[in-house]
Design an enzyme around this catalytic site. Structure first.
Site, PDB file in Angstrom:
ATOM      1  N   PHE A  97     -10.263  74.979  18.373  1.00 36.96           N
ATOM      2  CA  PHE A  97     -11.462  74.153  18.576  1.00 36.96           C
ATOM      3  C   PHE A  97     -12.213  73.924  17.264  1.00 36.96           C
ATOM      4  CE2 PHE A  97     -10.755  75.695  22.892  1.00 36.96           C
ATOM      5  CZ  PHE A  97     -10.945  74.538  23.606  1.00 36.96           C
TER       6      PHE A  97
ATOM      7  N   GLU B  22     -11.680  84.194  36.767  1.00 39.21           N
ATOM      8  CA  GLU B  22     -10.948  82.967  37.116  1.00 39.21           C
ATOM      9  C   GLU B  22      -9.523  83.279  37.551  1.00 39.21           C
ATOM     10  OE1 GLU B  22     -13.722  79.937  34.515  1.00 39.21           O
ATOM     11  OE2 GLU B  22     -11.715  80.297  33.765  1.00 39.21           O
TER      12      GLU B  22
ATOM     13  N   GLN C 218     -17.707  76.161  22.344  1.00 37.95           N
ATOM     14  CA  GLN C 218     -18.842  75.395  21.796  1.00 37.95           C
ATOM     15  C   GLN C 218     -19.280  75.862  20.412  1.00 37.95           C
ATOM     16  OE1 GLN C 218     -20.756  72.658  21.999  1.00 37.95           O
ATOM     17  NE2 GLN C 218     -19.211  71.958  23.407  1.00 37.95           N
TER      18      GLN C 218
HETATM   19  C1  LIG Z   1      -8.008  82.750  28.773  1.00 37.94           C
HETATM   20  C2  LIG Z   1      -9.177  82.226  27.998  1.00 37.94           C
HETATM   21  C3  LIG Z   1     -10.156  81.500  28.643  1.00 37.94           C
HETATM   22  C4  LIG Z   1     -11.256  80.998  27.934  1.00 37.94           C
HETATM   23  N1  LIG Z   1     -12.201  80.272  28.595  1.00 37.94           N
HETATM   24  C5  LIG Z   1     -13.227  79.751  27.911  1.00 37.94           C
HETATM   25  C6  LIG Z   1     -14.188  78.921  28.546  1.00 37.94           C
HETATM   26  O1  LIG Z   1     -14.101  78.688  29.767  1.00 37.94           O
HETATM   27  N2  LIG Z   1     -15.200  78.393  27.808  1.00 37.94           N
HETATM   28  C7  LIG Z   1     -15.297  78.629  26.462  1.00 37.94           C
HETATM   29  O2  LIG Z   1     -16.204  78.106  25.815  1.00 37.94           O
HETATM   30  N3  LIG Z   1     -14.417  79.417  25.834  1.00 37.94           N
HETATM   31  C8  LIG Z   1     -13.375  79.977  26.504  1.00 37.94           C
HETATM   32  N4  LIG Z   1     -12.468  80.758  25.866  1.00 37.94           N
HETATM   33  C9  LIG Z   1     -12.686  81.067  24.449  1.00 37.94           C
HETATM   34  C10 LIG Z   1     -12.287  79.895  23.543  1.00 37.94           C
HETATM   35  O3  LIG Z   1     -11.003  79.437  23.880  1.00 37.94           O
HETATM   36  C11 LIG Z   1     -12.334  80.362  22.088  1.00 37.94           C
HETATM   37  O4  LIG Z   1     -13.633  80.835  21.824  1.00 37.94           O
HETATM   38  C12 LIG Z   1     -11.993  79.231  21.153  1.00 37.94           C
HETATM   39  O5  LIG Z   1     -10.643  78.861  21.326  1.00 37.94           O
HETATM   40  C13 LIG Z   1     -12.240  79.632  19.700  1.00 37.94           C
HETATM   41  O6  LIG Z   1     -11.896  78.572  18.878  1.00 37.94           O
HETATM   42  P1  LIG Z   1     -11.335  78.849  17.411  1.00 37.94           P
HETATM   43  O7  LIG Z   1     -11.187  77.523  16.772  1.00 37.94           O
HETATM   44  O8  LIG Z   1     -12.169  79.872  16.742  1.00 37.94           O
HETATM   45  O9  LIG Z   1      -9.914  79.534  17.626  1.00 37.94           O
HETATM   46  P2  LIG Z   1      -8.654  79.096  18.484  1.00 37.94           P
HETATM   47  O10 LIG Z   1      -8.971  77.964  19.382  1.00 37.94           O
HETATM   48  O11 LIG Z   1      -8.114  80.339  19.081  1.00 37.94           O
HETATM   49  O12 LIG Z   1      -7.633  78.572  17.392  1.00 37.94           O
HETATM   50  C14 LIG Z   1      -7.089  79.408  16.403  1.00 37.94           C
HETATM   51  C15 LIG Z   1      -5.836  78.752  15.845  1.00 37.94           C
HETATM   52  O13 LIG Z   1      -5.425  79.490  14.696  1.00 37.94           O
HETATM   53  C16 LIG Z   1      -4.019  79.573  14.683  1.00 37.94           C
HETATM   54  N5  LIG Z   1      -3.652  80.751  13.899  1.00 37.94           N
HETATM   55  C17 LIG Z   1      -4.040  82.034  14.104  1.00 37.94           C
HETATM   56  N6  LIG Z   1      -3.526  82.835  13.149  1.00 37.94           N
HETATM   57  C18 LIG Z   1      -2.801  82.051  12.337  1.00 37.94           C
HETATM   58  C19 LIG Z   1      -2.033  82.286  11.158  1.00 37.94           C
HETATM   59  N7  LIG Z   1      -1.907  83.514  10.636  1.00 37.94           N
HETATM   60  N8  LIG Z   1      -1.392  81.242  10.583  1.00 37.94           N
HETATM   61  C20 LIG Z   1      -1.509  80.000  11.101  1.00 37.94           C
HETATM   62  N9  LIG Z   1      -2.229  79.713  12.199  1.00 37.94           N
HETATM   63  C21 LIG Z   1      -2.874  80.724  12.807  1.00 37.94           C
HETATM   64  C22 LIG Z   1      -3.647  79.660  16.166  1.00 37.94           C
HETATM   65  O14 LIG Z   1      -2.320  79.252  16.402  1.00 37.94           O
HETATM   66  C23 LIG Z   1      -4.674  78.728  16.805  1.00 37.94           C
HETATM   67  O15 LIG Z   1      -4.173  77.421  16.932  1.00 37.94           O
HETATM   68  C24 LIG Z   1     -11.363  81.258  26.545  1.00 37.94           C
HETATM   69  C25 LIG Z   1     -10.358  81.993  25.895  1.00 37.94           C
HETATM   70  C26 LIG Z   1      -9.277  82.473  26.624  1.00 37.94           C
HETATM   71  C27 LIG Z   1      -8.205  83.249  25.901  1.00 37.94           C
END
Ligand SMILES: Cc1cc2nc3c(=O)[nH]c(=O)nc-3n(C[C@H](O)[C@H](O)[C@H](O)COP(=O)(O)OP(=O)(O)OC[C@H]3O[C@@H](n4cnc5c(N)ncnc54)[C@H](O)[C@@H]3O)c2cc1C
Length: 435
Positions: free
Chosen positions: A18, A174, A323
């Site tokens: 995200f 959920e 968010q």
């Molecule tokens: C089951 C579940 C349900 C959820 N439900 C909700 C919800 O209803 N509402 C809500 O707001 N949030 C929810 N969340 C939380 C939300 O999904 C996360 O807070 C959000 O995805 C965080 O975004 P981010 O960009 O920090 O990381 P992420 O979206 O996790 O993205 C991280 C990315 O980094 C990549 N990556 C990691 N390590 C490496 C590496 N070493 N080399 C290359 N790439 C790498 C991964 O492949 C991934 O694509 C949920 C999470 C889970 C697991």
């Protein structure tokens, strides 16, 4: 790494989640060369993973190709790469496909399941953080019922149909609700020769209420909804170990269960080179200032789950939710442009839009900053919000049609064992099935 040289400064983003996608979208039309690295070639919409695990949705409808999200952006480059190490002193990143230089680096690697060092649970329990993990869980659930049909041993049959979900946050709630709906609406039809009434769904929560990050009324309602669906909600109980058959707790309660789903903790994904004590906070999160800069490193930033920005309102950092990641990605995009233009950066201010969780058909709880509501309307709001944030028009249409179909037909047709899953130790499992 084969990336063309450019007169623009190079911003390398690690992670197309995200936060990373929101940032890349902001930056790619500006005077910057944007290189996004991710170990997967797709964005994973984690909030709907539980529907993949329970056969409500196909995995393809909650994943979206990262290349497509940023198609047509002239200064954007994607590379499928696993980042192995950051070298801040030489401004280089080591990956499995080679090294790359950065002018500015953004770590947006998200979080992973935290087993808190419990090897029994890590080896024998199931996590649900990635699409492969969700598919593993889907296969295991279905395999258990197939196996339950074959055994004459009542004790074994019960254990195969006994599910223990650890963690009463939105993920646990959920998943428990979805499993309970399967038990009620699908199992009796699919397995008429099995007494599926004996199937048990147990949700175990360490504290005195489920959904502890939401309002008390949301917790109470969600618990009531779960109990209406036949879920056993266990509060003030902590799971201490699991050997693949028996779940032990810090009380006398023991569960005999072939499936334990661990939804009781996450920790930030840490990277070598940024894993020293001075960078890290609790849960491996990287300590950042109000401009998303990792403390002590001027040109390295972190956003989303991996970042901990401590403010008066959020002394332990922002919630690990979509968010904050999106808003931080957008703010950092603006800030990097300002920085490149020699202008001062702007502090990040989080706009809390609320939180929600669904328990099942017509049952959800929503906490908005000004309103709190539960039930049918909350469920429609939950569906609308998830469709809105899902990336890709096709995905939205497919998910919408699936939901309408499932609602009308009381069905979940993706209950397929495409890739059989056999419980092994986690190490063996990771070697066989990349997650
Ligand atoms: C089951 C579940 C349900 C959820 N439900 C909700 C919800 O209803 N509402 C809500 O707001 N949030 C929810 N969340 C939380 C939300 O999904 C996360 O807070 C959000 O995805 C965080 O975004 P981010 O960009 O920090 O990381 P992420 O979206 O996790 O993205 C991280 C990315 O980094 C990549 N990556 C990691 N390590 C490496 C590496 N070493 N080399 C290359 N790439 C790498 C991964 O492949 C991934 O694509 C949920 C999470 C889970 C697991």
């Amino acid at each position: 790494m084969n990336i063309p040289q450019s007169s623009y400064p190079r911003v390398v983003i690690i992670g197309g989640g995200f936060g990373g996608i929101a940032l890349a979208k902001k930056l790619s039309k500006k005077e910057a060369q944007v290189v996004l690295l991710d170990k997967h070639n797709y964005h994973n919409f984690q909030p709907l993973l539980y529907q993949v695990s329970t056969g409500g949705l196909e995995p393809d409808s909650i994943a979206y190709p990262i290349r497509k999200v940023l198609q047509g952006y002239p200064n954007f480059y994607f590379r499928l790469a696993q980042v192995q190490e950051i070298k801040p002193t030489t401004k280089r990143i080591k990956t499995n496909i080679g090294e790359i230089f950065y002018d500015y680096l953004v770590v947006a690697t998200g979080s992973e399941t935290n087993f808190f060092g419990n090897k029994g649970i890590e080896n024998k329990g199931m996590a649900m953080k990635t699409i492969p993990q969700s598919l593993n869980l889907r296969s295991l659930i279905l395999e258990n019922f197939e196996q339950a049909l074959l055994t004459d041993d009542l004790h074994e049959r019960d254990a195969l149909m006994n599910f223990v979900i650890v963690g009463g946050g939105p993920t646990g709630v959920e998943l428990a609700g979805a499993l309970a709906e399967i038990k009620k609406g699908i199992l009796p039809k699919d397995y008429p020769d099995l007494d599926t009434r004996r199937a048990q769904i147990n949700l175990v929560q360490g504290s005195d209420r489920i959904l502890p990050a939401m309002s008390e009324i949301a917790s109470e309602k969600a618990e009531k909804f779960l109990e209406e669906l036949g879920v056993y909600v266990w509060k003030n109980i902590r799971v201490t170990d699991y050997d693949g058959k028996r779940v032990t707790t810090n009380t006398k309660t023991i569960f005999e269960a072939e499936t334990l789903v661990w939804a009781a903790g996450v920790k930030a994904v840490s990277l070598k080179g940024l894993d020293a004590g001075q960078f890290l906070c609790r849960g491996n999160r990287l300590k950042v200032n109000e401009f998303h800069q990792i403390v002590g490193l001027e040109d390295v930033f972190a956003i989303g789950d991996v970042a901990q920005m401590e403010t008066d309102e959020f002394p332990h950092g922002h919630p690990m939710m979509a968010q904050p990641a999106i808003q931080q990605g957008r703010n950092l995009g603006d800030n990097l442009v300002r920085m490149i233009d020699g202008k001062p950066m702007r502090s990040f201010v989080y706009k809390d839009k609320g939180s929600m969780a669904t328990v099942g058909r017509n049952k959800a709880v929503v906490d908005m900053p000004k309103f709190k509501f539960q039930g049918v309307f909350a469920w429609f709001v939950w569906m609308f919000v998830h469709l809105y944030f899902l990336i890709g028009f096709r995905n939205r249409v497919v998910v919408f049609i699936n939901w309408v179909y499932n609602y009308v037909r009381f069905d979940r047709e993706a209950r397929l064992i495409i890739r059989p899953f056999k419980k092994q130790n986690r190490v063996e499992r990771d070697t066989l099935m990349r997650d």
